[in-house]
Write a protein that holds these residues in place. Structure first.
Motif, PDB file in Angstrom:
ATOM      1  N   HIS A 211     103.077  82.495  41.738  1.00 49.26           N
ATOM      2  CA  HIS A 211     104.517  82.342  41.584  1.00 49.26           C
ATOM      3  C   HIS A 211     104.947  83.086  42.901  1.00 49.26           C
ATOM      4  O   HIS A 211     104.601  84.052  43.078  1.00 49.26           O
TER       5      HIS A 211
ATOM      6  N   HIS B 184      97.691  81.433  37.646  1.00 48.93           N
ATOM      7  CA  HIS B 184      98.857  81.030  38.251  1.00 48.93           C
ATOM      8  C   HIS B 184      99.196  81.914  39.410  1.00 48.93           C
ATOM      9  O   HIS B 184      98.720  82.974  39.885  1.00 48.93           O
TER      10      HIS B 184
ATOM     11  N   VAL C  87     108.818  84.338  44.222  1.00 47.16           N
ATOM     12  CA  VAL C  87     110.378  84.663  43.658  1.00 47.16           C
ATOM     13  C   VAL C  87     111.075  84.790  45.087  1.00 47.16           C
ATOM     14  O   VAL C  87     110.541  86.169  45.604  1.00 47.16           O
TER      15      VAL C  87
END
Length: 95
Positions: free
Chosen positions: A24, A22, A26
């Motif tokens: 990600h 993964h 933020v």
């Protein structure tokens, strides 16, 4: 019509292990990303070796969509969703 854009700090997490693969991002602060908006992360890592997890701080540019861009994104999302209705979960053999 010009599109509004601004820079914001962010955290990028990438992991490639036998348990997960993964990436990600933020964004710092309470920034709402809406349909049609774009987020571009500057100098984000694009590759890590198998078994690694990487967390880095970077800067992202958020580009807000205008009214037409937002409408277009919503329509495209709806049309993409309706394509899922055409999926068959049969084994393909005729009875």
């Amino acid at each position: 019509m010009t599109r509004q854009s601004f820079d914001v700090p962010c955290t990028v997490e990438i992991e490639q292990t036998s348990e997960t693969l993964h990436a990600h991002v933020v964004l710092d602060g309470d920034i709402q990303i809406r349909p049609g908006d774009e987020v571009r992360v500057h100098d984000a890592p694009t590759h890590i070796a198998f078994g690694e997890r990487l967390v880095v701080r970077r800067t992202a540019t958020v580009v807000r969509a205008g009214p037409l861009g937002r409408l277009r994104a919503r329509l495209e999302g709806y049309l993409e969703l309706t394509e899922l209705y055409e999926v068959s979960f049969s084994d393909g053999r005729a009875s």
